[in-house]
Design a protein around this motif. Structure first.
Motif, PDB file in Angstrom:
ATOM      1  N   UNK A 221       0.309  -1.246   0.092  1.00 32.89           N
ATOM      2  CA  UNK A 221       0.077   0.087   0.454  1.00 32.89           C
ATOM      3  C   UNK A 221       0.816   1.303   0.252  1.00 32.89           C
ATOM      4  N   UNK A 225       2.049   4.002  -5.470  1.00 34.00           N
ATOM      5  CA  UNK A 225       2.222   4.924  -6.800  1.00 34.00           C
ATOM      6  C   UNK A 225       3.245   4.839  -7.085  1.00 34.00           C
TER       7      UNK A 225
ATOM      8  N   UNK B  40      -1.420  10.881   2.678  1.00 33.13           N
ATOM      9  CA  UNK B  40      -1.166   9.396   2.910  1.00 33.13           C
ATOM     10  C   UNK B  40       0.123   9.045   2.133  1.00 33.13           C
ATOM     11  N   UNK B  41       0.261   9.886   0.979  1.00 28.81           N
ATOM     12  CA  UNK B  41       1.693   9.898   0.623  1.00 28.81           C
ATOM     13  C   UNK B  41       2.493  11.262   0.474  1.00 28.81           C
ATOM     14  N   UNK B  44       5.338  10.470   4.544  1.00 28.54           N
ATOM     15  CA  UNK B  44       5.604   8.708   5.002  1.00 28.54           C
ATOM     16  C   UNK B  44       6.245   8.239   5.981  1.00 28.54           C
ATOM     17  N   UNK B  47       3.003   7.297  11.116  1.00 23.19           N
ATOM     18  CA  UNK B  47       2.259   5.642  10.910  1.00 23.19           C
ATOM     19  C   UNK B  47       1.092   5.349  11.613  1.00 23.19           C
ATOM     20  N   UNK B  50      -3.606   3.916   9.184  1.00 24.85           N
ATOM     21  CA  UNK B  50      -4.976   2.517   8.447  1.00 24.85           C
ATOM     22  C   UNK B  50      -5.727   2.457   8.177  1.00 24.85           C
ATOM     23  N   UNK B  53      -4.753   2.685   4.368  1.00 23.85           N
ATOM     24  CA  UNK B  53      -4.496   1.627   3.909  1.00 23.85           C
ATOM     25  C   UNK B  53      -4.826   0.555   3.502  1.00 23.85           C
ATOM     26  N   UNK B  56      -6.101   1.564  -0.110  1.00 29.11           N
ATOM     27  CA  UNK B  56      -5.253   0.826  -0.871  1.00 29.11           C
ATOM     28  C   UNK B  56      -5.898  -0.808  -0.953  1.00 29.11           C
ATOM     29  N   UNK B  57      -5.782  -1.298  -0.214  1.00 27.25           N
ATOM     30  CA  UNK B  57      -5.774  -3.279  -0.108  1.00 27.25           C
ATOM     31  C   UNK B  57      -7.068  -2.939  -0.948  1.00 27.25           C
ATOM     32  N   UNK B  80       3.469  10.657  -8.181  1.00 29.96           N
ATOM     33  CA  UNK B  80       4.648  10.485  -7.242  1.00 29.96           C
ATOM     34  C   UNK B  80       6.279  11.040  -7.503  1.00 29.96           C
TER      35      UNK B  80
END
Lengths: 252, 125
Positions: A221, A225, B40-41, B44, B47, B50, B53, B56-57, B80
């Motif tokens: 996850x 990207x 989220x991105x 980084x 922590x 969730x 994530x 994303x999962x 990115x």
């Protein structure tokens, strides 16, 4: 250079892959050896584990025909006519598609044994190889035949396989749904999925181990990207190396 | 933005909420409020994200290989590169977040127009 007296060099990526899967290096190498099949070199086989192990081996054989050592005695190590006879039998067997592949594989064993007996001496592959003071590999008849026929020592075959194994690459390819994967990598993944029923080492659950398990789950996850395969592999490689080092250091 | 949602909650979840004295709404609202790909991105080192994530999962699970996947891939690449540029050069997480959000909205517009195009084609047939 390919002296079987030199100890086998275990690449770092291979060590990392084994540690992070709680595998013993010797067990993985033995599983590779056990899955190399002379019969599978003769046709396009589809036997899980055997096909992959044999393919990587053949890949090396084809590119690296060894120079036959000049021996003092003139007797050839292999009786050519006898060997060809058994190989022909095996090729014929491979065509018998009315039998399932597993049955053909079982039947090939007799012929492999006969071929093995027809080889007077094994100059290239001994019965066993010590990879360190405590662990040794036992070479199968199939493996010894292949080494002898190609005039190649076992060490280069083992190193060729080990160089293909990268836990980072395996994860990256799976996570990005990559189209293809090298046979060596596939074999290792199959071993992690139960092929060969390799024992998992009992490990001490240190903080480093827990952190690794935790962060490994988030890996995919976190890097969603990054679509480029090479970049993903590089990132994962750094990740696994860091955790490998932490786990090793906490264990000492 | 407020939406009204009807949910069918399983007994295990229902009982867990009752035991710990929380309402399903509170719990789900907390999760939903925290789902943010730009955040989220661009953060980084934060922590335990969730909620994002989990999201994303889920999308990785339902990921399909179709026309939209191409657009998605393109915008993921763009996010990115924007993020790596800003984070590595300026190390400014907030700036990274707002730039990522801009790309994210652009991505949304691209998908919407692609879908509109598809509908128009269907209508004109």
């Amino acid at each position: 250079m390919n002296n079987s007296n030199d100890l086998l060099e275990i690449p770092l990526e291979f060590r990392i892959a084994c540690l992070l899967n709680n595998f013993n290096i010797q067990d993985v190498l033995q599983a590779y050896v056990d899955h190399v099949s002379f019969f599978c070199t003769l046709y396009n086989s589809n036997l899980p584990g055997f096909s992959e192990a044999t393919y990587i081996t053949s890949e090396y054989s084809v590119g690296n025909k060894g120079n036959r050592q000049q021996t003092d005695d003139d007797k050839p190590a292999i009786n050519r006519l006898v060997a060809v006879k058994y190989v022909r039998q095996m090729v014929a067997l491979s065509f018998k598609t009315q039998l399932t592949e597993t049955v053909r594989f079982k039947q090939s064993k007799k012929m492999v044994n006969k071929l093995f007996s027809a080889i007077a001496s094994f100059k290239y592959c001994p019965e066993k190889l010590y990879i360190d003071e405590e662990s040794m590999l036992i070479f199968t008849k199939d493996f010894r035949i292949i080494c002898e026929i190609h005039s190649i020592y076992p060490k280069p075959y083992l190193e060729h396989f080990m160089n293909k194994v990268s836990w980072a690459e395996a994860h990256a390819r799976v996570d990005l749904n990559a189209d293809t994967m090298d046979s060596g990598l596939l074999l290792f993944i199959k071993l992690t999925n139960g092929l060969g029923k390799l024992k998992r080492q009992e490990i001490e659950i240190t903080d480093a181990v827990l952190e690794y398990i935790d962060e490994a789950e988030q890996l995919r996850a976190k890097h969603y990207l990054v679509r480029n395969l090479e970049q993903r592999i590089a990132i994962y490689r750094e990740f696994f190396l860091e955790h490998y080092n932490r786990i090793i250091n906490q264990n000492t | 933005m407020e939406v009204t949602i009807k949910l069918d909650i399983a007994e295990d979840f229902n009982l867990a909420c009752k035991i710990f004295n929380i309402t399903p709404e509170t719990f789900l609202q907390t999760i939903v409020s925290k789902i943010s790909l730009p955040y989220f991105y661009s953060h980084p080192n934060t922590k335990k994200q969730w909620a994002t994530m989990l999201f994303l999962e889920y999308i990785m699970l339902i990921e399909k290989d179709d026309d939209e996947a191409n657009i998605n891939g393109m915008y993921l690449d763009k996010m990115y590169s924007v993020l790596t540029n800003i984070l590595s050069e300026h190390n400014d997480e907030e700036k990274a977040e707002s730039c990522a959000r801009k790309v994210f909205k652009e991505w949304h517009r691209a998908i919407i127009s692609k879908r509109a195009e598809y509908l128009i084609k269907k209508i004109l047939k």
